[in-house]
Design a protein around this motif. Sequence first.
Motif, PDB file in Angstrom:
ATOM      1  N   THR A 188     -44.741   2.582  56.104  1.00  0.00           N
ATOM      2  CA  THR A 188     -44.405   1.593  55.085  1.00  0.00           C
ATOM      3  C   THR A 188     -43.057   0.944  55.381  1.00  0.00           C
ATOM      4  OG1 THR A 188     -45.610   2.898  53.446  1.00  0.00           O
ATOM      5  CG2 THR A 188     -44.107   1.222  52.605  1.00  0.00           C
ATOM      6  N   ALA A 189     -42.079   1.762  55.722  1.00  0.00           N
ATOM      7  CA  ALA A 189     -40.749   1.236  56.053  1.00  0.00           C
ATOM      8  C   ALA A 189     -40.806   0.354  57.293  1.00  0.00           C
ATOM      9  CB  ALA A 189     -39.768   2.387  56.261  1.00  0.00           C
ATOM     10  N   GLN A 190     -41.589   0.758  58.299  1.00  0.00           N
ATOM     11  CA  GLN A 190     -41.723  -0.044  59.513  1.00  0.00           C
ATOM     12  C   GLN A 190     -42.371  -1.392  59.213  1.00  0.00           C
ATOM     13  OE1 GLN A 190     -43.890   2.433  62.239  1.00  0.00           O
ATOM     14  NE2 GLN A 190     -42.038   3.444  63.002  1.00  0.00           N
ATOM     15  N   SER A 191     -43.389  -1.386  58.369  1.00  0.00           N
ATOM     16  CA  SER A 191     -44.051  -2.657  58.055  1.00  0.00           C
ATOM     17  C   SER A 191     -43.122  -3.582  57.272  1.00  0.00           C
ATOM     18  CB  SER A 191     -45.344  -2.416  57.278  1.00  0.00           C
ATOM     19  OG  SER A 191     -45.073  -1.909  56.000  1.00  0.00           O
ATOM     20  N   HIS A 192     -42.282  -2.993  56.392  1.00  0.00           N
ATOM     21  CA  HIS A 192     -41.299  -3.812  55.683  1.00  0.00           C
ATOM     22  C   HIS A 192     -40.319  -4.444  56.670  1.00  0.00           C
ATOM     23  CE1 HIS A 192     -42.114  -3.224  51.404  1.00  0.00           C
ATOM     24  NE2 HIS A 192     -42.441  -1.968  51.693  1.00  0.00           N
ATOM     25  N   GLN A 193     -39.798  -3.652  57.591  1.00  0.00           N
ATOM     26  CA  GLN A 193     -38.848  -4.165  58.577  1.00  0.00           C
ATOM     27  C   GLN A 193     -39.486  -5.224  59.465  1.00  0.00           C
ATOM     28  OE1 GLN A 193     -35.586  -3.631  58.814  1.00  0.00           O
ATOM     29  NE2 GLN A 193     -35.729  -2.385  56.977  1.00  0.00           N
ATOM     30  N   LYS A 194     -40.754  -5.009  59.848  1.00  0.00           N
ATOM     31  CA  LYS A 194     -41.444  -5.984  60.688  1.00  0.00           C
ATOM     32  C   LYS A 194     -41.635  -7.298  59.947  1.00  0.00           C
ATOM     33  CE  LYS A 194     -45.538  -6.576  63.579  1.00  0.00           C
ATOM     34  NZ  LYS A 194     -45.360  -7.996  63.527  1.00  0.00           N
ATOM     35  N   SER A 195     -41.976  -7.222  58.672  1.00  0.00           N
ATOM     36  CA  SER A 195     -42.159  -8.458  57.906  1.00  0.00           C
ATOM     37  C   SER A 195     -40.835  -9.214  57.769  1.00  0.00           C
ATOM     38  CB  SER A 195     -42.760  -8.166  56.535  1.00  0.00           C
ATOM     39  OG  SER A 195     -41.865  -7.436  55.738  1.00  0.00           O
ATOM     40  N   TYR A 196     -39.716  -8.488  57.618  1.00  0.00           N
ATOM     41  CA  TYR A 196     -38.418  -9.148  57.545  1.00  0.00           C
ATOM     42  C   TYR A 196     -38.077  -9.833  58.865  1.00  0.00           C
ATOM     43  CZ  TYR A 196     -37.630  -6.356  53.326  1.00  0.00           C
ATOM     44  OH  TYR A 196     -37.730  -5.792  52.080  1.00  0.00           O
ATOM     45  N   SER A 197     -38.316  -9.170  59.982  1.00  0.00           N
ATOM     46  CA  SER A 197     -37.978  -9.762  61.279  1.00  0.00           C
ATOM     47  C   SER A 197     -38.930 -10.886  61.656  1.00  0.00           C
ATOM     48  CB  SER A 197     -37.958  -8.699  62.372  1.00  0.00           C
ATOM     49  OG  SER A 197     -39.258  -8.184  62.579  1.00  0.00           O
ATOM     50  N   ASP A 198     -40.191 -10.818  61.222  1.00  0.00           N
ATOM     51  CA  ASP A 198     -41.144 -11.876  61.547  1.00  0.00           C
ATOM     52  C   ASP A 198     -40.806 -13.192  60.856  1.00  0.00           C
ATOM     53  OD1 ASP A 198     -42.538 -10.278  63.244  1.00  0.00           O
ATOM     54  OD2 ASP A 198     -44.170  -9.823  61.847  1.00  0.00           O
ATOM     55  N   VAL A 199     -40.114 -13.133  59.743  1.00  0.00           N
ATOM     56  CA  VAL A 199     -39.739 -14.358  59.037  1.00  0.00           C
ATOM     57  C   VAL A 199     -38.807 -15.196  59.907  1.00  0.00           C
ATOM     58  CG1 VAL A 199     -38.420 -15.239  57.072  1.00  0.00           C
ATOM     59  CG2 VAL A 199     -40.064 -13.409  56.746  1.00  0.00           C
ATOM     60  N   ARG A 200     -37.870 -14.570  60.604  1.00  0.00           N
ATOM     61  CA  ARG A 200     -36.898 -15.294  61.431  1.00  0.00           C
ATOM     62  C   ARG A 200     -37.379 -15.532  62.855  1.00  0.00           C
ATOM     63  NH1 ARG A 200     -31.145 -13.265  61.301  1.00  0.00           N
ATOM     64  NH2 ARG A 200     -30.902 -15.351  62.095  1.00  0.00           N
ATOM     65  N   ARG A 201     -38.423 -14.876  63.288  1.00  0.00           N
ATOM     66  CA  ARG A 201     -38.906 -15.005  64.652  1.00  0.00           C
ATOM     67  C   ARG A 201     -39.683 -16.301  64.806  1.00  0.00           C
ATOM     68  NH1 ARG A 201     -41.366 -10.009  65.876  1.00  0.00           N
ATOM     69  NH2 ARG A 201     -39.330  -9.419  66.641  1.00  0.00           N
ATOM     70  N   ARG A 202     -39.462 -16.961  65.917  1.00  0.00           N
ATOM     71  CA  ARG A 202     -40.253 -18.153  66.205  1.00  0.00           C
ATOM     72  C   ARG A 202     -40.839 -18.011  67.600  1.00  0.00           C
ATOM     73  NH1 ARG A 202     -36.036 -22.197  68.364  1.00  0.00           N
ATOM     74  NH2 ARG A 202     -34.442 -20.694  68.812  1.00  0.00           N
ATOM     75  N   ASP A 203     -42.071 -18.370  67.708  1.00  0.00           N
ATOM     76  CA  ASP A 203     -42.748 -18.274  68.996  1.00  0.00           C
ATOM     77  C   ASP A 203     -42.369 -19.464  69.856  1.00  0.00           C
ATOM     78  OD1 ASP A 203     -44.030 -15.945  68.248  1.00  0.00           O
ATOM     79  OD2 ASP A 203     -45.697 -17.031  67.328  1.00  0.00           O
ATOM     80  N   LEU A 204     -41.760 -19.178  70.987  1.00  0.00           N
ATOM     81  CA  LEU A 204     -41.348 -20.232  71.904  1.00  0.00           C
ATOM     82  C   LEU A 204     -42.343 -20.327  73.045  1.00  0.00           C
ATOM     83  CD1 LEU A 204     -37.525 -19.597  72.224  1.00  0.00           C
ATOM     84  CD2 LEU A 204     -38.665 -21.376  70.946  1.00  0.00           C
ATOM     85  N   GLU A 205     -42.610 -21.523  73.450  1.00  0.00           N
ATOM     86  CA  GLU A 205     -43.452 -21.739  74.614  1.00  0.00           C
ATOM     87  C   GLU A 205     -43.059 -23.067  75.221  1.00  0.00           C
ATOM     88  OE1 GLU A 205     -48.122 -22.184  75.530  1.00  0.00           O
ATOM     89  OE2 GLU A 205     -47.504 -20.521  74.253  1.00  0.00           O
ATOM     90  N   PHE A 206     -42.823 -23.066  76.520  1.00  0.00           N
ATOM     91  CA  PHE A 206     -42.429 -24.277  77.217  1.00  0.00           C
ATOM     92  C   PHE A 206     -43.540 -24.670  78.181  1.00  0.00           C
ATOM     93  CE2 PHE A 206     -38.226 -22.102  76.557  1.00  0.00           C
ATOM     94  CZ  PHE A 206     -37.846 -22.896  75.500  1.00  0.00           C
ATOM     95  N   CYS A 207     -43.554 -25.928  78.551  1.00  0.00           N
ATOM     96  CA  CYS A 207     -44.549 -26.446  79.486  1.00  0.00           C
ATOM     97  C   CYS A 207     -43.882 -26.746  80.822  1.00  0.00           C
ATOM     98  CB  CYS A 207     -45.182 -27.723  78.938  1.00  0.00           C
ATOM     99  SG  CYS A 207     -46.013 -27.493  77.379  1.00  0.00           S
ATOM    100  N   VAL A 208     -44.695 -26.824  81.851  1.00  0.00           N
ATOM    101  CA  VAL A 208     -44.198 -27.216  83.170  1.00  0.00           C
ATOM    102  C   VAL A 208     -43.720 -28.663  83.077  1.00  0.00           C
ATOM    103  CG1 VAL A 208     -44.851 -27.571  85.585  1.00  0.00           C
ATOM    104  CG2 VAL A 208     -45.739 -25.616  84.322  1.00  0.00           C
ATOM    105  N   ASP A 209     -42.642 -28.985  83.760  1.00  0.00           N
ATOM    106  CA  ASP A 209     -41.968 -30.284  83.785  1.00  0.00           C
ATOM    107  C   ASP A 209     -41.151 -30.564  82.535  1.00  0.00           C
ATOM    108  OD1 ASP A 209     -42.775 -30.927  86.350  1.00  0.00           O
ATOM    109  OD2 ASP A 209     -44.612 -31.899  85.659  1.00  0.00           O
ATOM    110  N   ASP A 210     -40.999 -29.593  81.617  1.00  0.00           N
ATOM    111  CA  ASP A 210     -40.067 -29.736  80.498  1.00  0.00           C
ATOM    112  C   ASP A 210     -38.656 -29.504  81.027  1.00  0.00           C
ATOM    113  OD1 ASP A 210     -41.983 -30.234  78.658  1.00  0.00           O
ATOM    114  OD2 ASP A 210     -41.877 -28.297  77.654  1.00  0.00           O
ATOM    115  N   TRP A 211     -37.676 -30.039  80.316  1.00  0.00           N
ATOM    116  CA  TRP A 211     -36.276 -29.829  80.662  1.00  0.00           C
ATOM    117  C   TRP A 211     -35.677 -28.857  79.667  1.00  0.00           C
ATOM    118  CZ3 TRP A 211     -33.803 -31.921  84.883  1.00  0.00           C
ATOM    119  CH2 TRP A 211     -34.540 -32.858  85.605  1.00  0.00           C
TER     120      TRP A 211
END
Length: 170
Positions: free
Chosen positions: A13-36
Amino acid sequence: MEQVKLIRERLLTAQSHQKSYSDVRRRDLEFCVDDWEFLKVSPMKGVMRCGKKGNLSPRFIEPYRIVRMVGHVAYELDFPSGLESIHSVFHISMLRKCIGDPSRAVPVEDVQITKELSCEEILVSILDRRVRRLKTKDVASVKVLWRKKNREEVTWETKDGMRSSYPQLF
């Protein structure tokens, strides 16, 4: 055994609470070829970069083009020939999206940098003079028009400091 199960449930339960808190600030990054992308400069203790210490030192350096995606979170950058000694594959956390046209960035070769890692300022003219009265003394100041890179800037400087730096004006 029941207490062990209860402890495990509470830990989950504590782990799921911590994961939900960290997931709020996490953003999935993905770059493409030829990006700067800008490359993060790793901080090294006791090393000065670009003449500034601490919070004023640059965090990211000029944009580089992504050549290929090595893994799910690793990218290979296209470095100029002067940086061939540095490994060209970086983790996604070391990159920052370059917004805008990277060709409009000023090349390092065009900027005149002195030995002290500062840009050369060209004095254009003295615009105004004034004497300010402090409690026990008078301070003479001059309003100076400077040219830095391709823009102009006006500052108030002390007359004595300007006389020592530019004696031909006085």
